[in-house]
Design a protein around this motif. Sequence first.
Motif, PDB file in Angstrom:
ATOM      1  N   MET A   1      -0.301  -9.430   7.497  1.00 51.66           N
ATOM      2  CA  MET A   1      -1.432  -8.524   7.670  1.00 51.66           C
ATOM      3  C   MET A   1      -0.952  -7.074   7.715  1.00 51.66           C
ATOM      4  N   THR A   2       0.144  -6.836   8.430  1.00 48.38           N
ATOM      5  CA  THR A   2       0.705  -5.487   8.478  1.00 48.38           C
ATOM      6  C   THR A   2       1.112  -5.036   7.079  1.00 48.38           C
ATOM      7  N   GLN A   3       1.743  -5.924   6.333  1.00 40.33           N
ATOM      8  CA  GLN A   3       2.172  -5.582   4.979  1.00 40.33           C
ATOM      9  C   GLN A   3       0.980  -5.293   4.072  1.00 40.33           C
ATOM     10  N   MET A   4      -0.069  -6.088   4.203  1.00 41.81           N
ATOM     11  CA  MET A   4      -1.266  -5.899   3.389  1.00 41.81           C
ATOM     12  C   MET A   4      -1.937  -4.562   3.711  1.00 41.81           C
ATOM     13  N   LEU A   5      -2.075  -4.260   5.009  1.00 41.90           N
ATOM     14  CA  LEU A   5      -2.700  -3.007   5.414  1.00 41.90           C
ATOM     15  C   LEU A   5      -1.875  -1.812   4.968  1.00 41.90           C
ATOM     16  N   THR A   6      -0.558  -1.947   5.038  1.00 44.88           N
ATOM     17  CA  THR A   6       0.316  -0.852   4.619  1.00 44.88           C
ATOM     18  C   THR A   6       0.132  -0.565   3.135  1.00 44.88           C
ATOM     19  N   ARG A   7       0.133  -1.602   2.314  1.00 49.23           N
ATOM     20  CA  ARG A   7      -0.087  -1.409   0.876  1.00 49.23           C
ATOM     21  C   ARG A   7      -1.441  -0.766   0.615  1.00 49.23           C
ATOM     22  N   GLN A   8      -2.450  -1.226   1.343  1.00 51.08           N
ATOM     23  CA  GLN A   8      -3.804  -0.718   1.149  1.00 51.08           C
ATOM     24  C   GLN A   8      -3.885   0.765   1.497  1.00 51.08           C
ATOM     25  N   TYR A   9      -3.340   1.148   2.654  1.00 48.25           N
ATOM     26  CA  TYR A   9      -3.409   2.550   3.078  1.00 48.25           C
ATOM     27  C   TYR A   9      -2.586   3.453   2.170  1.00 48.25           C
TER      28      TYR A   9
ATOM     29  N   SER B   1      -1.965   3.003  -0.977  1.00 49.41           N
ATOM     30  CA  SER B   1      -2.678   3.121  -2.243  1.00 49.41           C
ATOM     31  C   SER B   1      -3.861   4.071  -2.130  1.00 49.41           C
ATOM     32  N   ILE B   2      -4.678   3.884  -1.106  1.00 50.64           N
ATOM     33  CA  ILE B   2      -5.866   4.727  -0.938  1.00 50.64           C
ATOM     34  C   ILE B   2      -5.469   6.179  -0.689  1.00 50.64           C
ATOM     35  N   THR B   3      -4.430   6.375   0.130  1.00 48.49           N
ATOM     36  CA  THR B   3      -3.979   7.732   0.436  1.00 48.49           C
ATOM     37  C   THR B   3      -3.493   8.434  -0.826  1.00 48.49           C
ATOM     38  N   GLN B   4      -2.733   7.727  -1.645  1.00 53.01           N
ATOM     39  CA  GLN B   4      -2.247   8.322  -2.892  1.00 53.01           C
ATOM     40  C   GLN B   4      -3.403   8.675  -3.819  1.00 53.01           C
ATOM     41  N   LYS B   5      -4.375   7.812  -3.914  1.00 53.85           N
ATOM     42  CA  LYS B   5      -5.535   8.098  -4.770  1.00 53.85           C
ATOM     43  C   LYS B   5      -6.325   9.296  -4.233  1.00 53.85           C
ATOM     44  N   ALA B   6      -6.403   9.396  -2.912  1.00 56.29           N
ATOM     45  CA  ALA B   6      -7.091  10.550  -2.329  1.00 56.29           C
ATOM     46  C   ALA B   6      -6.334  11.838  -2.638  1.00 56.29           C
ATOM     47  N   ARG B   7      -4.997  11.775  -2.599  1.00 55.87           N
ATOM     48  CA  ARG B   7      -4.192  12.957  -2.952  1.00 55.87           C
ATOM     49  C   ARG B   7      -4.428  13.370  -4.400  1.00 55.87           C
ATOM     50  N   GLU B   8      -4.685  12.392  -5.231  1.00 58.05           N
ATOM     51  CA  GLU B   8      -4.958  12.664  -6.655  1.00 58.05           C
ATOM     52  C   GLU B   8      -6.422  13.038  -6.891  1.00 58.05           C
ATOM     53  N   ARG B   9      -7.211  13.046  -5.818  1.00 56.66           N
ATOM     54  CA  ARG B   9      -8.641  13.339  -5.842  1.00 56.66           C
ATOM     55  C   ARG B   9      -9.398  12.377  -6.742  1.00 56.66           C
ATOM     56  N   ASN B  10      -9.018  11.103  -6.635  1.00 57.64           N
ATOM     57  CA  ASN B  10      -9.754  10.059  -7.330  1.00 57.64           C
ATOM     58  C   ASN B  10     -11.223  10.125  -6.888  1.00 57.64           C
ATOM     59  N   LYS B  11     -12.120  10.274  -7.828  1.00 54.15           N
ATOM     60  CA  LYS B  11     -13.520  10.531  -7.491  1.00 54.15           C
ATOM     61  C   LYS B  11     -14.138   9.403  -6.668  1.00 54.15           C
ATOM     62  N   LYS B  12     -13.825   8.174  -7.028  1.00 51.98           N
ATOM     63  CA  LYS B  12     -14.402   7.038  -6.311  1.00 51.98           C
ATOM     64  C   LYS B  12     -13.904   6.994  -4.870  1.00 51.98           C
ATOM     65  N   VAL B  13     -12.615   7.203  -4.671  1.00 57.17           N
ATOM     66  CA  VAL B  13     -12.046   7.160  -3.317  1.00 57.17           C
ATOM     67  C   VAL B  13     -12.615   8.291  -2.466  1.00 57.17           C
ATOM     68  N   VAL B  14     -12.688   9.479  -3.030  1.00 51.92           N
ATOM     69  CA  VAL B  14     -13.235  10.619  -2.289  1.00 51.92           C
ATOM     70  C   VAL B  14     -14.697  10.383  -1.950  1.00 51.92           C
ATOM     71  N   ARG B  15     -15.462   9.887  -2.905  1.00 46.21           N
ATOM     72  CA  ARG B  15     -16.885   9.618  -2.675  1.00 46.21           C
ATOM     73  C   ARG B  15     -17.076   8.563  -1.590  1.00 46.21           C
TER      74      ARG B  15
END
Length: 246
Positions: free
Chosen positions: A119-127, A129-143
């Motif tokens: 579970m820790t490994q899964m959450l780490t991968r998820q966060y 990934s989402i954080t990197q997409k937010a840094r790239e200003r992925n429109k879906k993630v930001v929205r």
Amino acid sequence: MRILEYGNINNPTIMLVHGFESPYQIWIDYIEHYKENYHILVPILPGHDVQERSEFISFDDTAKEIENYCISKSINYIYAIYGMSMGGVLASYLWKNKRLTFEKVILESSPLLSFEKYMTQMLTRQYLSITQKARERNKKVVRNAINSMVTEDMLDVFLELLDNISDETIKNYLYAVGQFKLPADIDTPNTQVVYFYGEFVFRNVAKYLKKNYKNAVTICLKGKGHCEDALLHSNDWIKQLDRYII
């Protein structure tokens, strides 16, 4: 680590601890509401301060830094601490260490029981990934972040935080949260414990608290997302908190 202070130090002290990847500015409405009658401490947790960049190492280190700060200012008694999500884990460290005395420990949707490694490994991968997409200003993630993690007026400070938090800090936080289990025997009988939760996954935490802390109050926020009202409807949530803080 910066610790912001508001209000008159001669008034009872309350401490507000933000959650993981949450900007400290979420407390603005809370500060305005409580600063007239309370002295307020707002730690900006390691990795979350865009002005003074630092890495999160452990909750032990972070708790010790906060404790040393309070003791150096002769603040040994905290009237109430409110920890939101991961902030509740840090609040629990401060409570269990007993270097400071707490009259009220208020936690919301805090993971106080350890996770399985997967579970820790899964959450780490998820966060990550989402954080990197937010840094790239992925429109879906930001929205999707708007009105689920932050209000629209907090979006800029939220994204600035994600731009500055390091991957190593993200990994360290999630590992530390996954390893933490609240002790069943913190011997502070005069401390009132309040635990709010919405998601089903935190029901076992509520049961654990009720079993081990007879004076604990657990409140299920049916139909609510993760810290939903606290993050998105602060004025309404403050009215709920007032029942336990005032």
